[in-house]
Write a protein that holds these residues in place. Structure first.
Motif, PDB file in Angstrom:
ATOM      1  N   THR A  11      40.836  37.142  46.608  1.00 15.02           N
ATOM      2  CA  THR A  11      42.416  37.559  46.825  1.00 15.02           C
ATOM      3  C   THR A  11      42.678  36.373  47.562  1.00 15.02           C
ATOM      4  O   THR A  11      44.066  36.036  48.053  1.00 15.02           O
ATOM      5  N   ARG A  12      42.234  34.962  47.720  1.00 21.33           N
ATOM      6  CA  ARG A  12      42.701  34.007  48.209  1.00 21.33           C
ATOM      7  C   ARG A  12      42.043  32.468  47.703  1.00 21.33           C
ATOM      8  O   ARG A  12      40.576  32.765  47.166  1.00 21.33           O
ATOM      9  N   GLY A  13      42.407  31.493  48.116  1.00 20.92           N
ATOM     10  CA  GLY A  13      42.078  30.124  48.058  1.00 20.92           C
ATOM     11  C   GLY A  13      41.084  29.994  46.565  1.00 20.92           C
ATOM     12  O   GLY A  13      42.057  30.260  45.501  1.00 20.92           O
ATOM     13  N   MET A  14      40.247  29.518  46.284  1.00 21.07           N
ATOM     14  CA  MET A  14      39.772  29.256  44.787  1.00 21.07           C
ATOM     15  C   MET A  14      39.624  30.519  44.171  1.00 21.07           C
ATOM     16  O   MET A  14      39.712  30.405  42.625  1.00 21.07           O
ATOM     17  N   GLY A  15      39.136  31.451  44.739  1.00 24.95           N
ATOM     18  CA  GLY A  15      38.898  32.660  44.053  1.00 24.95           C
ATOM     19  C   GLY A  15      40.202  33.367  43.398  1.00 24.95           C
ATOM     20  O   GLY A  15      40.212  33.591  42.339  1.00 24.95           O
ATOM     21  N   LEU A  16      41.266  33.168  44.173  1.00 25.61           N
ATOM     22  CA  LEU A  16      42.667  33.523  43.702  1.00 25.61           C
ATOM     23  C   LEU A  16      42.992  32.792  42.462  1.00 25.61           C
ATOM     24  O   LEU A  16      43.471  33.269  41.562  1.00 25.61           O
ATOM     25  N   VAL A  47      39.507  42.385  40.653  1.00 32.55           N
ATOM     26  CA  VAL A  47      39.768  41.550  41.762  1.00 32.55           C
ATOM     27  C   VAL A  47      39.111  42.203  43.035  1.00 32.55           C
ATOM     28  O   VAL A  47      39.606  43.161  43.454  1.00 32.55           O
ATOM     29  N   SER A  48      38.554  41.601  43.612  1.00 34.69           N
ATOM     30  CA  SER A  48      37.646  42.205  44.942  1.00 34.69           C
ATOM     31  C   SER A  48      37.556  41.236  46.107  1.00 34.69           C
ATOM     32  O   SER A  48      37.474  39.982  46.064  1.00 34.69           O
ATOM     33  N   SER A  49      37.781  41.910  47.314  1.00 39.53           N
ATOM     34  CA  SER A  49      37.328  41.167  48.685  1.00 39.53           C
ATOM     35  C   SER A  49      37.299  42.365  49.617  1.00 39.53           C
ATOM     36  O   SER A  49      37.341  43.487  49.137  1.00 39.53           O
ATOM     37  N   ARG A  50      36.995  41.847  50.840  1.00 32.91           N
ATOM     38  CA  ARG A  50      36.909  43.011  51.947  1.00 32.91           C
ATOM     39  C   ARG A  50      38.284  43.794  52.040  1.00 32.91           C
ATOM     40  O   ARG A  50      37.992  44.831  52.481  1.00 32.91           O
ATOM     41  N   ALA A  87      47.216  43.808  46.425  1.00 30.72           N
ATOM     42  CA  ALA A  87      48.397  43.046  46.444  1.00 30.72           C
ATOM     43  C   ALA A  87      48.098  42.093  45.241  1.00 30.72           C
ATOM     44  O   ALA A  87      49.253  41.734  44.532  1.00 30.72           O
ATOM     45  N   VAL A  88      47.322  41.327  45.294  1.00 29.59           N
ATOM     46  CA  VAL A  88      46.876  40.522  44.174  1.00 29.59           C
ATOM     47  C   VAL A  88      46.688  41.153  42.949  1.00 29.59           C
ATOM     48  O   VAL A  88      47.193  40.717  42.009  1.00 29.59           O
ATOM     49  N   ALA A  89      46.345  42.188  42.706  1.00 25.47           N
ATOM     50  CA  ALA A  89      45.935  42.932  41.571  1.00 25.47           C
ATOM     51  C   ALA A  89      47.360  43.252  40.897  1.00 25.47           C
ATOM     52  O   ALA A  89      47.918  43.180  39.591  1.00 25.47           O
ATOM     53  N   ASP A 118      52.181  42.370  37.613  1.00 21.92           N
ATOM     54  CA  ASP A 118      53.587  41.953  37.127  1.00 21.92           C
ATOM     55  C   ASP A 118      54.217  40.658  36.683  1.00 21.92           C
ATOM     56  O   ASP A 118      54.855  40.633  35.969  1.00 21.92           O
ATOM     57  N   GLU A 119      53.316  39.510  37.234  1.00 22.19           N
ATOM     58  CA  GLU A 119      53.965  38.251  36.841  1.00 22.19           C
ATOM     59  C   GLU A 119      53.060  37.611  35.736  1.00 22.19           C
ATOM     60  O   GLU A 119      53.664  36.812  34.994  1.00 22.19           O
ATOM     61  N   ILE A 120      51.863  38.077  35.299  1.00 17.64           N
ATOM     62  CA  ILE A 120      51.339  37.585  34.213  1.00 17.64           C
ATOM     63  C   ILE A 120      50.937  38.645  33.050  1.00 17.64           C
ATOM     64  O   ILE A 120      51.205  38.195  31.940  1.00 17.64           O
ATOM     65  N   GLY A 121      51.001  40.054  33.354  1.00 15.83           N
ATOM     66  CA  GLY A 121      50.998  40.900  32.299  1.00 15.83           C
ATOM     67  C   GLY A 121      49.688  41.401  31.831  1.00 15.83           C
ATOM     68  O   GLY A 121      49.767  42.325  30.842  1.00 15.83           O
TER      69      GLY A 121
END
Length: 260
Positions: A23-28, A43-46, A53-55, A60-63
């Protein structure tokens, strides 16, 4: 040159990818690149809100298909639940990216509590082991797949302020080699070894001092940007790396370990 055929090597359409710390940094950046290459994602994080939000943004943006599943990977029950959620949604997993990590600050060696030490080992090593065991065995019994571990140059060159983290990441390097043997030939297990990258962790750096270090030890004379991890990740996730197994790929700007 057959450009279409070359591009197909990196096509992730119909692949299902689980990424921790996504959900952030290199993982995102990896998650977005996988989606842009056609993959469906978990997509996973704590934090549940960050996952959601990332999902939603990726959908929405990539489809492409994407679900967010919160998971603290040091908790093996949570790892089990993450795996169950991925298979319930998609029926399979083709790529696992063990990217979640933590490197806590400490004043002196004796100030590291047993709980903190265990948490560092849990997030950086035990969690990847559990997820790799659960998903890797299913991959090996099915159509195969790829496991990508994200380590650190600290695993090769530990600093005084990151010893538990470096030890855990060194274990992750060893885990990579062992899993390549345990899960091959149908499952490839490889490791990305990032050098210093400008992510959330770098906000605590003394950038003037670090820049001088980079000039002496890194031919690129700078830290990496999060999006610069994407090339290695796409290679290892895709069919382009079909004969790459047990590899540890440094993405560190050419860092000189002896000089450091």
């Amino acid at each position: 040159m057959n450009i279409e055929k070359t591009a197909q090597h990196f096509n992730l359409t119909d692949k299902v990818i689980v990424i921790t710390g996504g959900t952030r940094g290199m993982g995102l950046e990896m998650a977005k690149a996988f989606a842009q290459a056609g993959a469906s994602l978990v997509v996973s994080s704590r934090k549940a809100d960050a996952c959601a939000a990332v999902a939603a943004a990726i959908r929405d943006e990539i489809g492409t298909a994407c679900i967010g599943v919160p998971c603290h990977v040091a908790d093996w029950d949570a790892c089990d639940a993450l795996v169950d959620a991925a298979y319930a949604e998609y029926g399979r997993v083709d790529v696992l990216v063990n990217n979640a990590g933590m490197s806590p600050l400490y004043d002196k060696l004796s100030s590291v509590s047993r709980d903190l030490f265990d948490k560092v080992i849990g997030v950086n090593l035990a969690g990847p082991y559990r997820l790799s065991a659960l998903i890797g065995e299913r991959m090996a019994e099915g159509d195969g797949g790829s496991i990508i571990n994200v380590s650190s140059t600290s695993s090769l060159m530990p600093g005084a302020k990151e010893i538990p983290y470096a030890a855990a990441k060194a274990g992750l390097n060893a885990l990579t080699t062992g899993l390549a043997h345990a899960l091959g030939p149908k499952v490839r297990t490889n490791c990305i070894l990032p050098g210093p990258f400008l992510t959330d962790i770098s906000k605590a750096w003394d950038m003037d001092a670090m820049s001088k270090v980079f000039e002496k030890t890194i031919p690129m004379q700078r830290a990496g940007h999060a999006e610069e991890i994407v090339g290695a990740a796409l290679y290892l996730a895709s069919d382009a790396s079909s004969f790459t197994n047990g590899a540890i790929i440094k993405v560190d700007g050419g860092m000189s370990y002896a000089a450091s």
